[in-house]
Design a protein around this motif. Structure first.
Motif, mmCIF file in Angstrom:
data_model
loop_
_atom_site.group_PDB
_atom_site.id
_atom_site.type_symbol
_atom_site.label_atom_id
_atom_site.label_comp_id
_atom_site.label_asym_id
_atom_site.label_seq_id
_atom_site.Cartn_x
_atom_site.Cartn_y
_atom_site.Cartn_z
ATOM 1 N N ARG A 167 -7.023 -0.637 -1.465
ATOM 2 C CA ARG A 167 -5.819 -0.514 -2.301
ATOM 3 C C ARG A 167 -6.126 -0.972 -3.727
ATOM 4 O O ARG A 167 -5.631 -0.377 -4.696
ATOM 5 C CB ARG A 167 -4.673 -1.330 -1.705
ATOM 6 C CG ARG A 167 -3.350 -1.080 -2.414
ATOM 7 C CD ARG A 167 -2.282 -2.009 -1.882
ATOM 8 N NE ARG A 167 -2.703 -3.380 -2.039
ATOM 9 C CZ ARG A 167 -2.495 -4.340 -1.143
ATOM 10 N NH1 ARG A 167 -1.842 -4.089 -0.023
ATOM 11 N NH2 ARG A 167 -2.930 -5.563 -1.365
ATOM 12 N N THR A 196 0.846 -1.209 0.000
ATOM 13 C CA THR A 196 0.000 0.000 0.000
ATOM 14 C C THR A 196 0.874 1.251 0.000
ATOM 15 O O THR A 196 0.573 2.239 -0.683
ATOM 16 C CB THR A 196 -0.937 0.000 1.234
ATOM 17 O OG1 THR A 196 -1.679 -1.219 1.247
ATOM 18 C CG2 THR A 196 -1.894 1.186 1.186
ATOM 19 N N GLU A 209 -7.969 -3.131 3.832
ATOM 20 C CA GLU A 209 -6.848 -2.463 3.167
ATOM 21 C C GLU A 209 -6.649 -2.999 1.743
ATOM 22 O O GLU A 209 -6.434 -2.219 0.807
ATOM 23 C CB GLU A 209 -5.558 -2.626 3.986
ATOM 24 C CG GLU A 209 -4.359 -2.010 3.285
ATOM 25 C CD GLU A 209 -3.220 -1.656 4.236
ATOM 26 O OE1 GLU A 209 -3.458 -1.507 5.446
ATOM 27 O OE2 GLU A 209 -2.093 -1.510 3.759
#
Lengths: 162, 162
Positions: free
Chosen positions: A142, A28, A138
């Motif tokens: 992402r 990320t 996440e």
């Protein structure tokens, strides 16, 4: 024998899960780096947020969320992080979160991942489900950042580049 | 006591991991359902693929990949799945994969998740890393599908709707 079997048959052990999570966080970070600075704070598709706003959410969750689990102290979900429209500031806060996560993880030794846990005073589940939410959420956002980069004609990092 | 501690301290147990994975697959099915049929096979952003092509990749990986682990028989990675430009056909193949995954999972009892495993004759790792790749890769591409839906002004399902 029983014990050996149980140990080797774990789906994923703690060290692996931690490396996996931080590996994803490292990817990320590369996605943040790949963004043109202006578009990081302005570009969006449809009614979605900017990638900076999504990063604000990820930072609001990861270290504070793990901190609640590791220390037992309640945290507040605060996604409104002021990056001062600066990619460098965002990366600085990202790296501070990485250090905080490392520190909290070292305090997780006695935590039972199957115990009930309420994240941010509003999300019930277990330690296990909370940690997987942090990770999955996440990856999800992402992935959206990848589309933004493609829409901006920027080559994203390889998915396996952790 | 030692044994009890080890058991309760597992990061995620097998049944939880399986439910987690199939829960994510259930959400991906809802994302497929949410697409307008024409755009499912035609819409793309930048140099990206259509969501149908991404679903082809996910179907190429999930059941065949788990089948290799569960049975030891090698499989070929075949992403070029002919959906006949039909969402119904895609959902039919998705549901067949769900049944196949359930069947293979029932055969996983003796598999050590920490053992080395080569997926599709080309991706080295362990059973653990392979399964997490299958899961993470689906979350990643489904997140991209969310952006496509937003770009098409379609409300995606809630991320927690599994």
């Amino acid at each position: 024998m029983e014990t050996t079997l149980a140990t080797t048959q774990e789906v994923i052990n703690r060290a692996q899960f931690f490396d996996h999570w931080q590996g994803h966080r490292s990817l990320t970070r590369k996605v943040i780096e790949a963004f043109p600075e202006k578009e990081l704070f302005t570009f969006k598709i449809g009614t979605m947020r900017t990638f900076a706003d999504m990063v604000g959410e990820l930072l609001a969750i990861a270290a504070p969320g793990l901190g609640e689990i590791a220390t037992g102290k309640k945290a507040v979900l605060n996604e409104a992080i002021d990056f001062k429209n600066s990619k460098r500031e965002m990366l600085r806060l990202w790296d501070l979160a990485t250090v905080a996560i490392n520190k909290y993880w070292d305090q997780m030794g006695k935590v039972d991942f199957q115990q009930e846990h309420l994240s941010f005073g509003q999300f019930p589940g277990t330690v296990q489900s909370a940690l997987f939410y942090f990770l999955d959420n996440e990856i999800h956002h992402r992935g959206q950042g990848y589309v933004y980069l493609r829409a901006l004609d920027v080559e994203p990092p390889f998915f396996y580049d952790r």
